[in-house]
Design a protein around this motif. Sequence first.
Motif, PDB file in Angstrom:
ATOM      1  N   LEU A  19     -41.222  82.045  51.403  1.00  0.00           N
ATOM      2  CA  LEU A  19     -41.865  82.234  50.305  1.00  0.00           C
ATOM      3  C   LEU A  19     -42.931  82.088  50.761  1.00  0.00           C
ATOM      4  O   LEU A  19     -43.858  84.028  49.371  1.00  0.00           O
ATOM      5  N   VAL A  20     -43.720  82.432  51.115  1.00  0.00           N
ATOM      6  CA  VAL A  20     -45.420  82.631  51.566  1.00  0.00           C
ATOM      7  C   VAL A  20     -44.699  84.665  51.446  1.00  0.00           C
ATOM      8  O   VAL A  20     -45.188  85.708  51.382  1.00  0.00           O
ATOM      9  N   GLU A  21     -43.597  85.366  52.447  1.00  0.00           N
ATOM     10  CA  GLU A  21     -43.499  86.403  52.482  1.00  0.00           C
ATOM     11  C   GLU A  21     -43.678  86.896  51.407  1.00  0.00           C
ATOM     12  O   GLU A  21     -44.399  87.973  50.856  1.00  0.00           O
ATOM     13  N   GLU A  22     -42.676  86.326  49.945  1.00  0.00           N
ATOM     14  CA  GLU A  22     -42.557  86.730  49.502  1.00  0.00           C
ATOM     15  C   GLU A  22     -44.002  87.020  48.562  1.00  0.00           C
ATOM     16  O   GLU A  22     -44.201  87.977  47.733  1.00  0.00           O
ATOM     17  N   LEU A  23     -45.049  86.223  48.567  1.00  0.00           N
ATOM     18  CA  LEU A  23     -45.959  85.960  47.877  1.00  0.00           C
ATOM     19  C   LEU A  23     -46.611  87.397  48.150  1.00  0.00           C
ATOM     20  O   LEU A  23     -47.573  87.806  47.445  1.00  0.00           O
ATOM     21  N   VAL A  24     -47.075  88.246  49.825  1.00  0.00           N
ATOM     22  CA  VAL A  24     -48.054  88.618  50.093  1.00  0.00           C
ATOM     23  C   VAL A  24     -47.308  89.449  49.933  1.00  0.00           C
ATOM     24  O   VAL A  24     -47.976  90.779  49.364  1.00  0.00           O
ATOM     25  N   THR A  25     -45.876  89.862  49.740  1.00  0.00           N
ATOM     26  CA  THR A  25     -45.404  91.354  49.252  1.00  0.00           C
ATOM     27  C   THR A  25     -45.842  91.398  47.396  1.00  0.00           C
ATOM     28  O   THR A  25     -45.941  92.679  47.265  1.00  0.00           O
ATOM     29  N   ALA A  26     -46.044  89.993  46.811  1.00  0.00           N
ATOM     30  CA  ALA A  26     -45.454  90.820  44.792  1.00  0.00           C
ATOM     31  C   ALA A  26     -46.958  90.612  45.610  1.00  0.00           C
ATOM     32  O   ALA A  26     -47.510  91.474  44.467  1.00  0.00           O
ATOM     33  N   ASN A  27     -48.291  90.187  45.899  1.00  0.00           N
ATOM     34  CA  ASN A  27     -50.156  90.224  45.971  1.00  0.00           C
ATOM     35  C   ASN A  27     -49.646  92.466  45.878  1.00  0.00           C
ATOM     36  O   ASN A  27     -50.076  92.318  45.120  1.00  0.00           O
ATOM     37  N   HIS A  28     -49.311  92.397  47.022  1.00  0.00           N
ATOM     38  CA  HIS A  28     -49.768  93.910  47.233  1.00  0.00           C
ATOM     39  C   HIS A  28     -48.519  94.592  46.553  1.00  0.00           C
ATOM     40  O   HIS A  28     -49.031  95.942  45.947  1.00  0.00           O
ATOM     41  N   ILE A  29     -47.396  94.856  45.380  1.00  0.00           N
ATOM     42  CA  ILE A  29     -46.693  95.130  44.407  1.00  0.00           C
ATOM     43  C   ILE A  29     -47.384  95.121  43.001  1.00  0.00           C
ATOM     44  O   ILE A  29     -48.051  96.357  42.897  1.00  0.00           O
ATOM     45  N   LEU A  30     -48.383  94.128  42.874  1.00  0.00           N
ATOM     46  CA  LEU A  30     -49.117  93.678  41.588  1.00  0.00           C
ATOM     47  C   LEU A  30     -50.186  94.999  41.940  1.00  0.00           C
ATOM     48  O   LEU A  30     -50.169  95.208  40.669  1.00  0.00           O
ATOM     49  N   ALA A  31     -50.763  94.294  43.058  1.00  0.00           N
ATOM     50  CA  ALA A  31     -52.014  95.632  43.173  1.00  0.00           C
ATOM     51  C   ALA A  31     -51.501  97.624  42.960  1.00  0.00           C
ATOM     52  O   ALA A  31     -52.118  98.228  42.603  1.00  0.00           O
ATOM     53  N   HIS A  32     -50.471  97.365  43.057  1.00  0.00           N
ATOM     54  CA  HIS A  32     -49.766  98.919  43.726  1.00  0.00           C
ATOM     55  C   HIS A  32     -49.346  99.087  42.598  1.00  0.00           C
ATOM     56  O   HIS A  32     -49.849 100.367  41.331  1.00  0.00           O
ATOM     57  N   GLU A  33     -48.638  98.682  41.915  1.00  0.00           N
ATOM     58  CA  GLU A  33     -48.704  99.073  39.821  1.00  0.00           C
ATOM     59  C   GLU A  33     -49.728  98.263  38.953  1.00  0.00           C
ATOM     60  O   GLU A  33     -49.706  98.839  38.140  1.00  0.00           O
ATOM     61  N   ARG A  34     -50.749  98.571  39.513  1.00  0.00           N
ATOM     62  CA  ARG A  34     -52.485  98.172  38.752  1.00  0.00           C
ATOM     63  C   ARG A  34     -52.264  97.088  37.586  1.00  0.00           C
ATOM     64  O   ARG A  34     -52.581  97.392  36.681  1.00  0.00           O
ATOM     65  N   VAL A  35     -50.899  96.550  37.835  1.00  0.00           N
ATOM     66  CA  VAL A  35     -51.189  94.835  37.134  1.00  0.00           C
ATOM     67  C   VAL A  35     -52.754  94.096  37.353  1.00  0.00           C
ATOM     68  O   VAL A  35     -53.664  93.150  36.832  1.00  0.00           O
ATOM     69  N   LEU A  36     -52.994  94.184  39.315  1.00  0.00           N
ATOM     70  CA  LEU A  36     -54.052  93.623  40.392  1.00  0.00           C
ATOM     71  C   LEU A  36     -54.930  94.794  40.212  1.00  0.00           C
ATOM     72  O   LEU A  36     -54.003  95.742  40.601  1.00  0.00           O
ATOM     73  N   ASP A  37     -56.649  94.081  39.750  1.00  0.00           N
ATOM     74  CA  ASP A  37     -56.878  94.968  40.941  1.00  0.00           C
ATOM     75  C   ASP A  37     -57.335  94.937  42.555  1.00  0.00           C
ATOM     76  O   ASP A  37     -57.087  94.344  42.781  1.00  0.00           O
ATOM     77  N   SER A  38     -59.090  94.631  41.915  1.00  0.00           N
ATOM     78  CA  SER A  38     -59.498  93.264  43.216  1.00  0.00           C
ATOM     79  C   SER A  38     -59.425  91.990  43.238  1.00  0.00           C
ATOM     80  O   SER A  38     -59.579  91.299  43.923  1.00  0.00           O
ATOM     81  N   PHE A  39     -59.506  92.100  41.385  1.00  0.00           N
ATOM     82  CA  PHE A  39     -59.182  91.101  41.227  1.00  0.00           C
ATOM     83  C   PHE A  39     -57.668  90.303  40.762  1.00  0.00           C
ATOM     84  O   PHE A  39     -56.991  91.395  40.401  1.00  0.00           O
ATOM     85  N   GLY A  40     -57.786  89.306  39.681  1.00  0.00           N
ATOM     86  CA  GLY A  40     -56.280  88.595  39.072  1.00  0.00           C
ATOM     87  C   GLY A  40     -55.752  88.187  40.893  1.00  0.00           C
ATOM     88  O   GLY A  40     -55.825  87.932  41.743  1.00  0.00           O
ATOM     89  N   HIS A  41     -54.336  87.170  39.751  1.00  0.00           N
ATOM     90  CA  HIS A  41     -53.742  86.557  41.160  1.00  0.00           C
ATOM     91  C   HIS A  41     -52.410  86.735  41.058  1.00  0.00           C
ATOM     92  O   HIS A  41     -51.796  86.036  40.052  1.00  0.00           O
ATOM     93  N   ILE A  42     -51.404  85.373  41.716  1.00  0.00           N
ATOM     94  CA  ILE A  42     -50.110  85.551  41.864  1.00  0.00           C
ATOM     95  C   ILE A  42     -49.929  84.233  42.748  1.00  0.00           C
ATOM     96  O   ILE A  42     -50.444  84.151  43.440  1.00  0.00           O
ATOM     97  N   SER A  43     -48.792  83.013  42.063  1.00  0.00           N
ATOM     98  CA  SER A  43     -48.538  82.500  42.565  1.00  0.00           C
ATOM     99  C   SER A  43     -47.408  81.374  42.736  1.00  0.00           C
ATOM    100  O   SER A  43     -46.887  81.502  42.083  1.00  0.00           O
ATOM    101  N   ALA A  44     -46.895  80.588  44.127  1.00  0.00           N
ATOM    102  CA  ALA A  44     -45.363  80.172  43.195  1.00  0.00           C
ATOM    103  C   ALA A  44     -45.793  78.607  43.584  1.00  0.00           C
ATOM    104  O   ALA A  44     -46.263  78.169  44.317  1.00  0.00           O
ATOM    105  N   ARG A  45     -44.521  78.002  42.813  1.00  0.00           N
ATOM    106  CA  ARG A  45     -44.799  76.013  42.755  1.00  0.00           C
ATOM    107  C   ARG A  45     -44.178  76.906  44.099  1.00  0.00           C
ATOM    108  O   ARG A  45     -43.212  77.161  44.695  1.00  0.00           O
TER     109      ARG A  45
END
Length: 252
Positions: A7-33
Motif C-alpha cells: 500500500l505504501v508503494e501504491e500511495l507513492v505512485t498515486a502521489n506522482h499520478i495525481l501531481a502529473h494529472e494536475r489534480v495536486l500541485d505542490s499542495f494537496g494529499h492522498i491517504s489510504a486506510r
Amino acid sequence: MTAVQDLVEELVTANHILAHERVLDSFGHISARHPEKSDHYLLSRARAPELAERRDIMEFTLDGQVVGEITGKPYSERFIHGATYEARPDVMAVVHNHSPNVVPFTVTKQKLRPIMHMCGPIGSTIPNWDIRHKFGDTNLLVTSMEMGRDFAATLGDHAVALMRGHGCSVVGRSVREVVFTSVYMELNAEMLIKALSMGEVIYLSDGEIAAITNGRAGFTFERGWENWCRRVSRPYVPRSWDMGAGFSKTDT
Ligand SMILES: [Zn+2]
C-alpha cells in the motif's frame, strides 16, 4: 511484500499520478486506510506530492497523532482524512486537492455535476462545505478534528464534497478508485467551464449516473491506472478487478 509495504508503494505512485494529472500541485494529499488497523491511516509527510517517496509515508491515528517509525512534519490538513475515515467505514482512500478547474465551482452558484460518461462517479449531487459557517474567518485550512468532522458531516454519503474558496475532497473504496474519480473530477470541471461558455448545458441524468456508477468494473480503474503509472515511470502492479459488491465485469 507485506500488505502495508504494498500500500505504501501504491500511495507513492498515486502521489506522482495525481501531481502529473494536475489534480495536486505542490499542495494537496492522498491517504489510504491502514490495511491491518482500520483506525489508522497512511499519508505522506508534508511534501510536494510528486516528490513523495516510500520513506515519506507516515502512519496516523484517526485523530491525527503520528505513530509508527517514520516521522516528519505532517500535513496540517491531515484532519480531513482522519475525520472522513471515522465517519465513513466504507472509505479506504481520500484525496484532498485544490485542483484549479474545480475551485470556481466552490465560490459560485454554478452547479458541478457530470457532463460526460467517464465522470459519472463524482455523483449527481456534490455538496459545498463552507468553513465560515461554523468557524468564522479562518485561513480556510482544516487544522483540527472539529473542522474535519464538520466537513465530513457535509460530505455525508457522497463521493465528493467541495470546500468553498479552497478545493475539494474525494473518497473511494481503493486508492485506484479515488485516483480515477479525482482525475475525472478535474476533467469534468474543465469541460463544464468550456461547455458553459458555449450555451445551455445538458447534464447527465440521475438515471444515467446511476447506470454508470453501478455498472463500472474495476477493470476500468485498472486501465486508467496502468496508463497513468506509465506516464510517471512508476511500475504497474496488476490488481484483481473483481472488487465485489457494486462492481460488475460487464463494462470496459
Ligand atoms: Zn487544502
